[in-house]
Design an enzyme around this catalytic site. Structure first.
Site, PDB file in Angstrom:
ATOM      1  N   ASP A   1      59.639 100.340  49.304  1.00 53.84           N
ATOM      2  CA  ASP A   1      58.834 100.994  48.259  1.00 53.84           C
ATOM      3  C   ASP A   1      57.344 100.731  48.474  1.00 53.84           C
ATOM      4  OD1 ASP A   1      61.437 101.368  47.161  1.00 53.84           O
ATOM      5  OD2 ASP A   1      61.256  99.498  46.052  1.00 53.84           O
TER       6      ASP A   1
ATOM      7  N   GLU B   1      63.216 109.914  41.881  1.00 52.85           N
ATOM      8  CA  GLU B   1      62.471 108.681  41.616  1.00 52.85           C
ATOM      9  C   GLU B   1      61.326 108.554  42.609  1.00 52.85           C
ATOM     10  OE1 GLU B   1      65.405 105.588  42.190  1.00 52.85           O
ATOM     11  OE2 GLU B   1      65.129 105.568  44.363  1.00 52.85           O
TER      12      GLU B   1
END
Length: 324
Positions: free
Chosen positions: A16, A196
């Site tokens: 991420d 997401e």
């Protein structure tokens, strides 16, 4: 072009990834660490230098209750003279196991160098629902600060959708909260129904919103929403979704599950760069969530004649290679 020579992966075991280039000339990096227990920052004058830059832990999870487990996907932003870190964290207690019980939180620092200053907890970002929420990002457009995040709406089947709202301040939403994307195509619904990890890139009169879809194994991939820069960003009709994923696994290049990206620029500002994570193998032992080998990677974004981004394919692992 030596400043653009980097290795792939850029940073190992950092998922991420978020890279932000500030006006002070430094790149600031943060990401999920394999232990999911803290937030680290590092900085460098160059992209390549982030590989060797020393990481500084600026915040550690609580022992119990809110913000006590699974610290996911931090992002660092600079808003009106202060630093902010947005992240997701779960709650642990005797009745809650903290696995998929995430909410979104904010830290603030007024230090010139965010690696050295004190970070203050500004608390929970409250949304319209008390439900699983994560992967917040924020951006300014035409004088308005916007917040984009993923959340489970109890009334909608699936795991997470994408929402947008205006912000009252860097830790408070105001006005309506609008759903701009739900998992609808088959490639968004493999393993889990997931949208997401949104990131914003403003270019060529448009706002491009990338996001990630499906389970976090080799099926993980990136989708793209596009809105005109003069459109009403709180109107779902302003956002147009690509019917196909824009960045996917490349078995030929040995790159699997690319996604949860951010955007930055080269040192001279001449190249737009895609920052993302991917694994170098397909088969995972156990839960993909706890496999530590989602590595941070960077590559150049090319632009088509119609002004839309071409992310290409994930480039193979190399010791050193020119981004240009």
């Amino acid at each position: 072009m030596a400043e653009y020579v980097v290795r792939n992966p850029l940073i190992e075991q950092r998922a991420d990834p978020w890279i932000y280039r500030h006006t002070d000339g430094y790149y600031y990096f943060t990401a999920s660490v394999p232990e999911y227990d803290r937030i680290e920052l590092r900085r460098s004058r160059t992209i390549a230098g982030l590989s060797e830059a020393e990481g500084k832990t600026v915040w550690f999870k609580h022992d119990a209750g809110d913000m006590s487990a699974n610290i996911w996907a931090p992002e660092i932003h600079y808003i009106e003279g202060k630093w902010y870190i947005y992240f997701a964290a779960a709650h642990t207690s005797e009745t809650r196991d903290g696995l998929f019980d995430h909410r979104m939180f904010v830290l603030e620092s007024d230090a010139e160098n965010p690696l050295e200053g004190e970070w203050v907890e500004k608390g929970l970002v409250k949304t319209a629902w008390e439900s699983f929420a994560l992967d917040a990002t924020t951006f300014e457009h035409k004088g308005i600060q916007y917040y984009v995040w993923a959340q489970k709406d109890p009334a909608i089947p699936g795991n997470s959708n994408l929402y947008i709202s205006e912000m009252e301040n860097p830790w408070t939403l105001r006005g309506k909260q609008v759903c701009i994307s739900t998992p609808e195509y088959d490639w968004e619904k493999i393993g889990f129904l997931v949208n997401e990890g949104a990131a914003i890139l403003k270019r060529n009169g448009r706002i491009f919103l990338s996001y990630s879809a499906s389970a976090t194994d080799f099926n993980y991939c990136m989708g793209l929403l596009t809105a005109g820069e003069d459109s009403d960003l709180l109107d779902p009709r302003s956002w147009h979704k690509s019917p196909s994923p824009v960045f996917v696994t490349s078995e030929e290049n040995g790159q699997f599950g690319p996604g949860h990206n951010s955007f930055t620029v080269s040192e001279d500002g001449g190249l737009d760069l895609l920052v993302y994570h991917a694994r170098s193998y397909k088969d995972i032992v156990g839960d993909p969530l706890y496999d530590p080998n989602r590595h941070t990677r960077v590559q150049v974004i090319h632009w088509r004649e119609d002004g839309t981004p071409d992310f290409g394919v994930p480039r193979p692992d190399t010791r050193m290679e020119s981004l240009a």
